[in-house]
Write a protein that holds these residues in place. Structure first.
Motif, PDB file in Angstrom:
ATOM      1  N   CYS A  14       0.832  -1.206   0.000  1.00  0.00           N
ATOM      2  CA  CYS A  14       0.000   0.000   0.000  1.00  0.00           C
ATOM      3  C   CYS A  14       0.866   1.256   0.000  1.00  0.00           C
ATOM      4  O   CYS A  14       1.809   1.371   0.780  1.00  0.00           O
ATOM      5  CB  CYS A  14      -0.901  -0.003   1.239  1.00  0.00           C
ATOM      6  N   ALA A  15       0.509   2.201  -0.893  1.00  0.00           N
ATOM      7  CA  ALA A  15       1.231   3.464  -0.998  1.00  0.00           C
ATOM      8  C   ALA A  15       0.512   4.584  -0.248  1.00  0.00           C
ATOM      9  O   ALA A  15       0.922   5.743  -0.314  1.00  0.00           O
ATOM     10  CB  ALA A  15       1.385   3.846  -2.466  1.00  0.00           C
ATOM     11  N   GLU A  16      -0.573   4.218   0.437  1.00  0.00           N
ATOM     12  CA  GLU A  16      -1.378   5.194   1.188  1.00  0.00           C
ATOM     13  C   GLU A  16      -1.813   6.353   0.303  1.00  0.00           C
ATOM     14  O   GLU A  16      -1.694   7.522   0.680  1.00  0.00           O
ATOM     15  CB  GLU A  16      -0.628   5.676   2.428  1.00  0.00           C
ATOM     16  N   CYS A  17      -2.315   6.008  -0.871  1.00  0.00           N
ATOM     17  CA  CYS A  17      -2.786   7.044  -1.796  1.00  0.00           C
ATOM     18  C   CYS A  17      -4.201   7.508  -1.451  1.00  0.00           C
ATOM     19  O   CYS A  17      -4.634   8.570  -1.889  1.00  0.00           O
ATOM     20  CB  CYS A  17      -2.753   6.521  -3.233  1.00  0.00           C
ATOM     21  N   GLY A  18      -4.920   6.698  -0.700  1.00  0.00           N
ATOM     22  CA  GLY A  18      -6.273   7.072  -0.277  1.00  0.00           C
ATOM     23  C   GLY A  18      -7.367   6.816  -1.290  1.00  0.00           C
ATOM     24  O   GLY A  18      -8.539   7.098  -1.017  1.00  0.00           O
ATOM     25  N   SER A  19      -7.022   6.279  -2.439  1.00  0.00           N
ATOM     26  CA  SER A  19      -8.022   6.072  -3.493  1.00  0.00           C
ATOM     27  C   SER A  19      -9.142   5.132  -3.064  1.00  0.00           C
ATOM     28  O   SER A  19     -10.310   5.356  -3.378  1.00  0.00           O
ATOM     29  CB  SER A  19      -7.350   5.513  -4.750  1.00  0.00           C
ATOM     30  N   CYS A  20      -8.793   4.095  -2.348  1.00  0.00           N
ATOM     31  CA  CYS A  20      -9.817   3.130  -1.930  1.00  0.00           C
ATOM     32  C   CYS A  20     -10.799   3.775  -0.960  1.00  0.00           C
ATOM     33  O   CYS A  20     -12.004   3.512  -1.013  1.00  0.00           O
ATOM     34  CB  CYS A  20      -9.154   1.907  -1.308  1.00  0.00           C
ATOM     35  N   PRO A  35      -4.975   9.276   4.436  1.00  0.00           N
ATOM     36  CA  PRO A  35      -5.079   8.306   3.347  1.00  0.00           C
ATOM     37  C   PRO A  35      -4.677   6.880   3.723  1.00  0.00           C
ATOM     38  O   PRO A  35      -4.568   6.043   2.850  1.00  0.00           O
ATOM     39  CB  PRO A  35      -4.098   8.877   2.321  1.00  0.00           C
ATOM     40  N   PRO A  37      -5.532   3.330   4.680  1.00  0.00           N
ATOM     41  CA  PRO A  37      -6.777   2.562   4.656  1.00  0.00           C
ATOM     42  C   PRO A  37      -6.918   1.643   5.866  1.00  0.00           C
ATOM     43  O   PRO A  37      -6.170   0.691   6.022  1.00  0.00           O
ATOM     44  CB  PRO A  37      -6.652   1.751   3.357  1.00  0.00           C
ATOM     45  N   CYS A  56      -7.119   0.139  -6.827  1.00  0.00           N
ATOM     46  CA  CYS A  56      -5.819   0.253  -6.160  1.00  0.00           C
ATOM     47  C   CYS A  56      -4.666   0.151  -7.165  1.00  0.00           C
ATOM     48  O   CYS A  56      -4.556  -0.840  -7.891  1.00  0.00           O
ATOM     49  CB  CYS A  56      -5.672  -0.839  -5.103  1.00  0.00           C
ATOM     50  N   PRO A  57      -3.803   1.161  -7.200  1.00  0.00           N
ATOM     51  CA  PRO A  57      -2.705   1.164  -8.167  1.00  0.00           C
ATOM     52  C   PRO A  57      -1.619   0.140  -7.860  1.00  0.00           C
ATOM     53  O   PRO A  57      -0.790  -0.147  -8.722  1.00  0.00           O
ATOM     54  CB  PRO A  57      -2.153   2.590  -8.072  1.00  0.00           C
ATOM     55  N   ILE A  61      -5.088  -4.790  -2.387  1.00  0.00           N
ATOM     56  CA  ILE A  61      -6.354  -5.155  -1.744  1.00  0.00           C
ATOM     57  C   ILE A  61      -6.846  -6.513  -2.248  1.00  0.00           C
ATOM     58  O   ILE A  61      -6.960  -6.736  -3.453  1.00  0.00           O
ATOM     59  CB  ILE A  61      -7.434  -4.088  -2.017  1.00  0.00           C
TER      60      ILE A  61
HETATM   61  S1  SF4 Z   1      -5.878   2.282  -3.153  1.00  0.00           S
HETATM   62 FE1  SF4 Z   1      -5.891   1.944  -0.917  1.00  0.00          FE
HETATM   63  S2  SF4 Z   1      -4.764   0.024  -0.583  1.00  0.00           S
HETATM   64 FE2  SF4 Z   1      -4.287   0.725  -2.661  1.00  0.00          FE
HETATM   65  S3  SF4 Z   1      -2.357   1.911  -2.435  1.00  0.00           S
HETATM   66 FE3  SF4 Z   1      -4.083   3.375  -2.312  1.00  0.00          FE
HETATM   67  S4  SF4 Z   1      -4.500   3.545  -0.096  1.00  0.00           S
HETATM   68 FE4  SF4 Z   1      -3.274   1.672  -0.388  1.00  0.00          FE
END
Ligand code: SF4
Ligand code: SF4
Length: 90
Positions: A14-20, A35, A37, A56-57, A61
């Motif tokens: 996980c890159a902690e991008c917050g997209s999920c 961000p 999850p 998720c990039p 998940i």
């Molecule tokens: S989409 Fe969620 S699980 Fe995937 S890298 Fe971003 S924060 Fe992490």
């Protein structure tokens, strides 16, 4: 829910991008921790939904209870909407 189904985060990827967290409108993730999850509402997750996992990039998940053969597509939209009526944006 007829059975257990909820996302599990592989924090090593996980890159902690917050997209999920942004994508899910069912309160499964703790918005206060974004961000990062954090799954706080397992029962809110829609059985069969791969919405956040498909987004998720990093392919971080997977899902408890998933016996569909689905694998994380690393951000490639494989059009596996959950059928909950949200237009695949849940
Ligand atoms: S989409 Fe969620 S699980 Fe995937 S890298 Fe971003 S924060 Fe992490
Ligand atoms: S986007 Fe779908 S699979 Fe992901 S937590 Fe929300 S309901 Fe569950």
């Amino acid at each position: 829910m007829s059975r257990k189904w909820y996302p599990v985060i592989d924090y090593t990827n996980c890159a902690e991008c917050g997209s999920c967290i942004e994508m899910c409108s069912h309160g499964v993730y703790d918005a206060q921790k974004a961000p990062t999850p954090i799954v706080i509402n397992e029962n809110g997750c829609v059985e069969g939904c791969h919405g956040c996992g498909s987004l998720c990039p990093n392919g971080a998940i997977t899902y408890v209870g998933d016996d569909t053969g689905w694998t994380p597509p690393n951000g490639v939209d494989d059009n596996t909407s959950c059928g909950c009526g949200c237009g695949g944006n849940c």
